[in-house]
Design a protein around this motif. Structure first.
Motif, PDB file in Angstrom:
ATOM      1  N   THR A  69       0.831  -1.210   0.000  1.00  0.00           N
ATOM      2  CA  THR A  69       0.000   0.000   0.000  1.00  0.00           C
ATOM      3  C   THR A  69       0.857   1.249   0.000  1.00  0.00           C
ATOM      4  N   TRP A  70       1.840   1.326   0.919  1.00  0.00           N
ATOM      5  CA  TRP A  70       2.640   2.557   0.952  1.00  0.00           C
ATOM      6  C   TRP A  70       3.617   2.640  -0.215  1.00  0.00           C
ATOM      7  N   LEU A  71       3.981   1.522  -0.794  1.00  0.00           N
ATOM      8  CA  LEU A  71       4.790   1.567  -2.018  1.00  0.00           C
ATOM      9  C   LEU A  71       3.996   2.180  -3.170  1.00  0.00           C
ATOM     10  N   LEU A  72       2.699   1.859  -3.215  1.00  0.00           N
ATOM     11  CA  LEU A  72       1.841   2.473  -4.230  1.00  0.00           C
ATOM     12  C   LEU A  72       1.620   3.956  -3.957  1.00  0.00           C
ATOM     13  N   VAL A  73       1.653   4.342  -2.672  1.00  0.00           N
ATOM     14  CA  VAL A  73       1.588   5.773  -2.334  1.00  0.00           C
ATOM     15  C   VAL A  73       2.825   6.480  -2.879  1.00  0.00           C
ATOM     16  N   LEU A  74       3.992   5.851  -2.744  1.00  0.00           N
ATOM     17  CA  LEU A  74       5.217   6.418  -3.323  1.00  0.00           C
ATOM     18  C   LEU A  74       5.072   6.582  -4.832  1.00  0.00           C
ATOM     19  N   PHE A  75       4.505   5.574  -5.466  1.00  0.00           N
ATOM     20  CA  PHE A  75       4.255   5.650  -6.909  1.00  0.00           C
ATOM     21  C   PHE A  75       3.342   6.829  -7.227  1.00  0.00           C
ATOM     22  N   GLY A  76       2.297   6.998  -6.411  1.00  0.00           N
ATOM     23  CA  GLY A  76       1.373   8.108  -6.614  1.00  0.00           C
ATOM     24  C   GLY A  76       2.026   9.458  -6.416  1.00  0.00           C
ATOM     25  N   LEU A  77       2.896   9.577  -5.399  1.00  0.00           N
ATOM     26  CA  LEU A  77       3.616  10.834  -5.175  1.00  0.00           C
ATOM     27  C   LEU A  77       4.510  11.156  -6.367  1.00  0.00           C
ATOM     28  N   GLY A  78       5.151  10.127  -6.910  1.00  0.00           N
ATOM     29  CA  GLY A  78       5.946  10.340  -8.114  1.00  0.00           C
ATOM     30  C   GLY A  78       5.093  10.824  -9.265  1.00  0.00           C
ATOM     31  N   MET A  79       3.886  10.268  -9.401  1.00  0.00           N
ATOM     32  CA  MET A  79       2.969  10.689 -10.458  1.00  0.00           C
ATOM     33  C   MET A  79       2.612  12.169 -10.330  1.00  0.00           C
TER      34      MET A  79
END
Length: 403
Positions: A238-248
């Protein structure tokens, strides 16, 4: 930036949340309806196919009304689809609700891109498009994790009810903040379809499919890759996908800013760097820290291509950009579906959970080659036009002398 962009961003936030939140709620939905996880996966596939088909369909149907009214109708469709999902008594009904909601997706972003670009000065168009897409990127940082948490802690139906409420906020925002924009005169469906005869429009769409497909080749299989290769716990995804989202979010804003200054160089840099980072992900996936950094970079570089590609389509389909813009949104989803399928093939072939990264790198590299081809064709056409103009000048001058 006009306040109307905020209304478009809110609508984009709701659409982004409903598109991706289902991935985290599949076990709950499957258990509630008594279906298998693969069967529940049709809720993801059905949505993606609905976007691809709905983008041109809804845009064509909207050619008879103003863009503002069409945006409001699309938000109404989005609300209805999510309410149907929230109240669905059977799996089939929920699938229908997902498809109904997806029909609004492509046309909203396509028409919204045209409206956003028309609201600002010519040198700020890509930035305005990026501002609207910020709603989509923020959804992956805030909306999707919160929606997943609510769905797991309370009930997945509550999540879809909240998403429908977000649609209501977006609808009111469009009604109140987006200025009345009368239907463009002199533009008919045949003009919109004529844009697809332009090689540059088709090249931009192909870059969209391949470039963003490169991102999803890796991200689709991020859970098994991070748990089986990097050694993360299941709850860390979940928080890895948050990192992905922040990069987006960051990549989207940077892409919008620099695309207004140098569009094609921005594409060269972002697509080239994306290909390199995806290839390196095969190695960095072995280390937790490096894997986390790489995931954020993939999100940033992937979404740095979105504003320039969307603006490229608008520029090349000048005079009739609405349908081309909407179809380009469908191209993103087509890229997602294609790359997920290709990534699954290499895993099934026994190449391991990191093998989709090589698929992604190859797709991004192919998009970069198309960007170079597009620029070369543009230079050739420009040189040809210049030759025609300069070539006629001496003859005209000789005629003038004889007279």
């Amino acid at each position: 930036m006009p306040l109307a962009l905020l209304a478009l961003a809110i609508g984009a936030f709701g659409i982004g949340t409903t598109e991706f939140v289902i991935m985290g709620l599949l076990p709950e939905v499957a258990g509630d309806f008594g279906v298998s996880i693969p069967t529940a996966g049709f809720l993801v596939t059905g949505y993606a196919l609905g976007v691809v088909l709905g983008a041109p369909l809804m845009t064509v149907l909207g050619t008879k009304v103003s863009r503002k009214r069409m945006l409001m109708l699309l938000m109404g469709l989005f609300i209805a689809g999510n309410l149907l999902s929230a109240l669905a008594p059977a799996f089939t009904v929920m699938l229908i609700g997902r498809v109904v909601a997806s029909l609004a997706h492509g046309a909203f972003f396509g028409i919204g891109s045209v409206v956003a670009a028309d609201l600002v000065a010519p040198d700020k168009k890509a930035g305005a498009i990026a501002m609207m897409f910020t709603g989509l990127t923020v959804a992956n940082v805030v909306g999707v994790p919160l929606g997943t948490f609510v769905g797991q802690a309370a009930d997945w139906r509550v999540t879809f009810g909240i998403v429908a409420a977000l649609g209501v906020v977006g609808l009111v925002g469009v009604a109140k903040l987006v200025p009345a924009m009368p239907k463009q005169q002199g533009v008919h469906l045949r003009h919109e379809l004529a844009a697809f005869m332009n090689a540059q429009v088709l090249l931009a769409m192909a870059m969209t499919v391949l470039g963003f497909g490169g991102v999803f080749a890796a991200i689709t299989y991020i859970a098994p890759m991070m748990t089986h290769v990097a050694g993360f716990a299941d709850g860390s995804v979940t928080w890895l996908l948050v990192l992905f989202g922040l990069g987006m979010v960051g990549g989207n804003l940077v892409g919008g800013k620099y695309a207004d200054r140098a569009l094609m160089p921005m594409l060269y840099v972002s697509l080239g760097a994306l290909a390199v980072v995806l290839a390196l992900f095969t190695l960095t996936a072995q280390n937790k820290v490096l894997a986390a950094v790489t995931i954020a970079l993939i999100g940033a570089l992937g979404f740095a291509t979105v504003p320039p590609l969307q603006k490229r389509v608008l520029d090349q389909a000048h005079g009739a950009p609405t349908l081309a813009s909407a179809v380009n949104i469908g191209a993103f989803n087509l890229g997602n579906a294609l790359s997920a399928w290709l990534g699954g093939l290499v895993i099934a072939a026994g190449f391991g959970y990191t093998s989709p990264n090589w698929v992604g790198a190859a797709l991004a590299a192919a998009a970069l080659l198309l960007a170079f081809l597009s620029a070369a064709l543009e230079r050739r056409d420009g040189a040809s036009a210049s030759t025609v103009v300069t070539g006629t000048a001496p003859a005209e001058q000789r005629a003038a002398v004889h007279h």
